[in-house]
Scaffold this active site. Structure first.
Site, mmCIF file in Angstrom:
data_model
loop_
_atom_site.group_PDB
_atom_site.id
_atom_site.type_symbol
_atom_site.label_atom_id
_atom_site.label_comp_id
_atom_site.label_asym_id
_atom_site.label_seq_id
_atom_site.Cartn_x
_atom_site.Cartn_y
_atom_site.Cartn_z
ATOM 1 N N ARG A 230 2.933 -4.910 -2.517
ATOM 2 C CA ARG A 230 4.140 -5.741 -2.504
ATOM 3 C C ARG A 230 3.965 -6.890 -3.489
ATOM 4 O O ARG A 230 3.009 -7.657 -3.381
ATOM 5 C CB ARG A 230 4.376 -6.278 -1.093
ATOM 6 C CG ARG A 230 5.725 -6.962 -0.922
ATOM 7 C CD ARG A 230 6.053 -7.145 0.542
ATOM 8 N NE ARG A 230 6.257 -5.851 1.206
ATOM 9 C CZ ARG A 230 7.393 -5.151 1.170
ATOM 10 N NH1 ARG A 230 8.431 -5.619 0.525
ATOM 11 N NH2 ARG A 230 7.485 -4.005 1.784
ATOM 12 N N THR B 161 8.529 -11.159 -6.005
ATOM 13 C CA THR B 161 9.826 -10.509 -5.760
ATOM 14 C C THR B 161 9.899 -9.876 -4.363
ATOM 15 O O THR B 161 10.991 -9.495 -3.921
ATOM 16 C CB THR B 161 10.059 -9.381 -6.782
ATOM 17 O OG1 THR B 161 9.049 -8.379 -6.572
ATOM 18 C CG2 THR B 161 9.976 -9.884 -8.210
ATOM 19 N N ASP C 157 -4.195 -2.592 12.723
ATOM 20 C CA ASP C 157 -4.113 -2.109 11.339
ATOM 21 C C ASP C 157 -4.768 -0.739 11.231
ATOM 22 O O ASP C 157 -5.993 -0.610 11.351
ATOM 23 C CB ASP C 157 -4.795 -3.109 10.391
ATOM 24 C CG ASP C 157 -4.545 -2.727 8.935
ATOM 25 O OD1 ASP C 157 -4.920 -1.603 8.536
ATOM 26 O OD2 ASP C 157 -3.965 -3.539 8.200
ATOM 27 N N ASP D 177 -7.527 -0.336 8.442
ATOM 28 C CA ASP D 177 -8.787 -1.008 8.785
ATOM 29 C C ASP D 177 -9.544 -0.247 9.870
ATOM 30 O O ASP D 177 -10.764 -0.121 9.828
ATOM 31 C CB ASP D 177 -8.522 -2.440 9.257
ATOM 32 C CG ASP D 177 -8.238 -3.385 8.090
ATOM 33 O OD1 ASP D 177 -8.598 -3.024 6.950
ATOM 34 O OD2 ASP D 177 -7.679 -4.459 8.327
HETATM 35 N N1 URA Z 1 0.552 -1.143 9.444
HETATM 36 C C1 URA Z 1 -0.414 -0.973 10.368
HETATM 37 O O1 URA Z 1 -1.473 -0.443 10.058
HETATM 38 N N2 URA Z 1 -0.188 -1.406 11.607
HETATM 39 C C2 URA Z 1 0.962 -1.992 11.987
HETATM 40 O O2 URA Z 1 1.111 -2.354 13.159
HETATM 41 C C3 URA Z 1 1.968 -2.153 11.016
HETATM 42 C C4 URA Z 1 1.737 -1.719 9.750
#
Ligand code: URA
Length: 208
Positions: free
Chosen positions: A103, A107, A199, A202
């Site tokens: 991203r 912008t 995430d 991760d």
């Molecule tokens: N991406 C992720 O890995 N987890 C989320 O909760 C939202 C976006």
């Protein structure tokens, strides 16, 4: 308007619950993503068209069936990578494209930093994979870029979706059906899915 298929097979539901658990270690998390993607891949390919195919058995000739259109699987980097092997296991002839986006801070628009797709992507049934459909921003942008390269038949497979992401996708790509394992409640202020699993990238790659 595209369809949203929530694949609530008991095995998928069971495995997603384990995936959500914050104490699930990286190795098990990765295995679960693979197992869920396999079960989902089976469901998400249920409506693929078949054409007649002549085959000679050891006994006689017959007209069987084969998948009409070859398949491409396109993971959105990086978390989508965790779902690729599962699709390749059930569709070994599939080709794999990759798409990476970031991203732009100024912008706020998604910018493609990597995109390599099969040259004949326009003739393939494309399965875009990303475990989390959160705001929908990256899926919408990824599918924009894939369509720019000629793809016409696209479906999106994610493990957990947020209603915001589904709405965003349906507005931008009403022709793209969404297959998800769970439709969660909402996004939080940080744009994480609630209850979600944190995430996914991760947790898949141990970069917590
Ligand atoms: N991406 C992720 O890995 N987890 C989320 O909760 C939202 C976006």
């Amino acid at each position: 308007m595209s369809k949203v298929h929530v694949m609530d097979h008991p095995l998928i539901v069971h495995k997603i619950t384990k995936l959500r658990d914050k104490d699930t270690p990286v190795k098990e998390f990765r295995e679960l993503v693979n197992e869920i993607a396999l079960l989902m891949g089976y469901e998400a390919t249920r409506d693929l068209k078949l054409v007649d195919k002549e085959v000679e058995t050891p006994i006689t000739k017959m007209v069987g069936k084969e998948i009409a259109k070859p398949i491409a699987v396109v993971p959105i980097l990086r978390a989508g990578l965790g779902m690729v092997d599962a699709i390749m296991n059930i569709v070994p002839s599939a080709k794999v494209g990759h798409i990476g986006l970031y991203r732009d801070h100024e912008t706020a628009q998604p910018v493609e930093y990597y995109c390599k797709l099969p040259v004949d992507v326009d003739k393939r049934e494309v399965i875009v994979v990303d475990p989390m459909l959160a705001t929908g921003g990256s899926s919408v942008a990824a599918i924009d870029f894939i369509k720019q390269r000629g793809a016409k038949d696209i479906r999106l497979m994610c493990i957990i979706a947020a209603p915001e992401g589904v709405e965003c996708m349906q507005k931008a790509h009403p022709d793209v059906d969404i297959y998800c394992g769970a439709l969660d409640e909402k996004l939080n202020e940080a744009k994480y899915i609630v209850p979600g699993l944190g995430d996914a990238g991760d947790r898949l790659f141990g970069t917590l």
